[in-house]
Write a protein that holds these residues in place. Structure first.
Motif, mmCIF file in Angstrom:
data_model
loop_
_atom_site.group_PDB
_atom_site.id
_atom_site.type_symbol
_atom_site.label_atom_id
_atom_site.label_comp_id
_atom_site.label_asym_id
_atom_site.label_seq_id
_atom_site.Cartn_x
_atom_site.Cartn_y
_atom_site.Cartn_z
ATOM 1 N N CYS A 153 0.836 -1.206 0.000
ATOM 2 C CA CYS A 153 0.000 0.000 0.000
ATOM 3 C C CYS A 153 0.869 1.254 0.000
ATOM 4 C CB CYS A 153 -0.927 -0.023 1.212
ATOM 5 S SG CYS A 153 -2.123 1.329 1.268
ATOM 6 N N ASP A 154 1.903 1.256 0.840
ATOM 7 C CA ASP A 154 2.845 2.378 0.907
ATOM 8 C C ASP A 154 3.775 2.400 -0.300
ATOM 9 O OD1 ASP A 154 2.074 3.705 3.180
ATOM 10 O OD2 ASP A 154 3.516 2.723 4.500
ATOM 11 N N GLU A 155 4.329 1.246 -0.609
ATOM 12 C CA GLU A 155 5.363 1.151 -1.646
ATOM 13 C C GLU A 155 4.849 1.613 -3.004
ATOM 14 O OE1 GLU A 155 9.404 -0.087 -2.457
ATOM 15 O OE2 GLU A 155 8.324 -0.156 -0.557
ATOM 16 N N LEU A 156 3.666 1.112 -3.393
ATOM 17 C CA LEU A 156 3.138 1.437 -4.717
ATOM 18 C C LEU A 156 2.704 2.899 -4.819
ATOM 19 C CD1 LEU A 156 1.100 -1.797 -5.492
ATOM 20 C CD2 LEU A 156 3.449 -1.229 -6.130
ATOM 21 N N ALA A 157 2.378 3.489 -3.673
ATOM 22 C CA ALA A 157 1.961 4.903 -3.654
ATOM 23 C C ALA A 157 3.138 5.839 -3.372
ATOM 24 C CB ALA A 157 0.880 5.115 -2.603
ATOM 25 N N SER A 158 4.345 5.304 -3.382
ATOM 26 C CA SER A 158 5.539 6.106 -3.065
ATOM 27 C C SER A 158 5.381 6.836 -1.734
ATOM 28 C CB SER A 158 5.834 7.093 -4.192
ATOM 29 O OG SER A 158 6.130 6.407 -5.391
ATOM 30 N N PHE A 159 4.700 6.166 -0.789
ATOM 31 C CA PHE A 159 4.509 6.692 0.561
ATOM 32 C C PHE A 159 3.733 8.008 0.584
ATOM 33 C CE2 PHE A 159 8.101 3.848 0.585
ATOM 34 C CZ PHE A 159 7.887 3.063 1.697
ATOM 35 N N GLN A 160 2.900 8.212 -0.442
ATOM 36 C CA GLN A 160 2.061 9.421 -0.522
ATOM 37 C C GLN A 160 0.606 9.009 -0.307
ATOM 38 O OE1 GLN A 160 3.574 12.510 -0.918
ATOM 39 N NE2 GLN A 160 5.418 11.239 -0.789
ATOM 40 N N SER A 161 -0.054 9.586 0.680
ATOM 41 C CA SER A 161 -1.417 9.181 1.021
ATOM 42 C C SER A 161 -2.399 9.423 -0.121
ATOM 43 C CB SER A 161 -1.893 9.915 2.283
ATOM 44 O OG SER A 161 -1.877 11.318 2.082
ATOM 45 N N ASN A 162 -2.175 10.482 -0.901
ATOM 46 C CA ASN A 162 -3.118 10.781 -1.991
ATOM 47 C C ASN A 162 -2.931 9.880 -3.203
ATOM 48 O OD1 ASN A 162 -0.685 11.845 -2.837
ATOM 49 N ND2 ASN A 162 -1.548 13.727 -3.663
ATOM 50 N N ALA A 163 -1.920 9.014 -3.171
ATOM 51 C CA ALA A 163 -1.660 8.122 -4.302
ATOM 52 C C ALA A 163 -2.066 6.675 -4.003
ATOM 53 C CB ALA A 163 -0.182 8.165 -4.675
ATOM 54 N N LYS A 164 -2.620 6.441 -2.825
ATOM 55 C CA LYS A 164 -2.937 5.077 -2.428
ATOM 56 C C LYS A 164 -4.189 4.543 -3.118
ATOM 57 C CE LYS A 164 -0.751 5.144 2.128
ATOM 58 N NZ LYS A 164 -0.938 4.975 3.580
ATOM 59 N N ALA A 165 -4.192 3.236 -3.359
ATOM 60 C CA ALA A 165 -5.364 2.537 -3.890
ATOM 61 C C ALA A 165 -5.683 1.386 -2.939
ATOM 62 C CB ALA A 165 -5.076 1.987 -5.287
ATOM 63 N N SER A 166 -6.946 0.982 -2.884
ATOM 64 C CA SER A 166 -7.306 -0.143 -2.033
ATOM 65 C C SER A 166 -6.873 -1.446 -2.699
ATOM 66 C CB SER A 166 -8.816 -0.169 -1.776
ATOM 67 O OG SER A 166 -9.513 -0.573 -2.948
ATOM 68 N N LEU A 167 -6.685 -2.471 -1.893
ATOM 69 C CA LEU A 167 -6.299 -3.776 -2.426
ATOM 70 C C LEU A 167 -7.368 -4.313 -3.368
ATOM 71 C CD1 LEU A 167 -4.417 -6.237 -2.493
ATOM 72 C CD2 LEU A 167 -5.578 -7.072 -0.427
ATOM 73 N N ASP A 168 -8.612 -4.174 -2.990
ATOM 74 C CA ASP A 168 -9.714 -4.664 -3.813
ATOM 75 C C ASP A 168 -9.735 -3.972 -5.172
ATOM 76 O OD1 ASP A 168 -12.057 -6.257 -4.249
ATOM 77 O OD2 ASP A 168 -13.287 -4.497 -3.856
ATOM 78 N N ASP A 169 -9.651 -2.638 -5.175
ATOM 79 C CA ASP A 169 -9.660 -1.890 -6.433
ATOM 80 C C ASP A 169 -8.454 -2.248 -7.291
ATOM 81 O OD1 ASP A 169 -12.007 -0.648 -5.775
ATOM 82 O OD2 ASP A 169 -11.090 1.266 -5.214
#
Length: 222
Positions: free
Chosen positions: A141-157
């Motif tokens: 969750c952190d790694e794929l979003a480059s540790f940016q909260s606004n770039a996170k996606a849910s696992l399901d999505d």
């Protein structure tokens, strides 16, 4: 040469015993605990581990193979047993740990609950698993979003967008306590297994992206 990865996921319920101690009460019923907690998300030390789902994969000659998959739960074991057995397995394998939102939930819950229960779990510190940017623990969750909260996606999505199966219908993390109280702990365990398999599949895609594996060895179930 071989190496190991453990993908894991916790399903939790509020711990009435810990909540009672916090509020200086002898004991609390589930109903009283609900009244105290209301709609609030419980503080992490109050999350009792109900299910500890884990997938262990081993890489031999460049190929990842699943060695085991399971979701032991408090219907069969105590929380102490769940945490102790997991920590011992980590200690013996010294694997890479893979989670989805593990930095924000699973890892701190494990540490808090080990301390609340007075468990010696040196395996969880055998590598720098709690160091946020260390690859001993990969929180996708952190790694794929480059540790940016606004770039996170849910696992399901994320799974659905990648053409992979997402979460099952009818249950999610917010409903685990309801299911446990109704005696449906196995449904929660099945849900936890689904989460670790989904996380493993996304991790394989990430490994393919990084060039750590080839497309030939990136099949969804290893």
């Amino acid at each position: 040469m071989s190496q190991h990865t453990i993908v894991f996921d916790l399903e939790t319920v509020p711990c009435t015993e810990t909540l009672a101690r916090l509020h200086r009460r002898e004991a609390l019923t589930d109903v009283e605990a609900v009244e105290i907690l209301g709609e609030k998300f419980p503080k992490l030390p109050l999350h009792k581990v109900a299910v500890l789902a884990a997938l262990i994969a081993e890489r031999i000659d460049g190929v990842w193979k699943i060695q085991s998959l399971g979701a032991p739960h408090i219907g069969d074991r105590t929380e102490v047993d769940l945490i102790s057995a997991f920590a011992a397995r980590v200690d013996s394998l010294r694997p890479t740990l893979v989670t989805f939102n593990g930095n924000g939930f699973d890892m701190p819950v494990l540490r808090y609950r080990a301390m609340v229960n007075g468990i010696a779990a040196p395996g969880l510190t055998s590598r720098p698993y709690f160091k946020r940017y260390d690859q001993a623990h990969v929180d996708l969750c952190d790694e794929l979003a480059s540790f940016q909260s606004n770039a996170k996606a849910s696992l399901d999505d994320l799974c659905k967008m990648m053409g992979l199966p997402g979460k099952p219908e009818g249950i999610d993390g917010s409903k685990v306590w309801e299911h446990v109280r109704a005696g449906h702990i196995q449904e929660c365990a099945n849900y936890g297994e689904t989460d670790v398999v989904n996380t493993y599949r996304v991790w394989l895609r990430y490994e393919l992206f990084r060039g750590a594996i080839t497309e030939e060895w990136s099949a969804p179930m290893g």
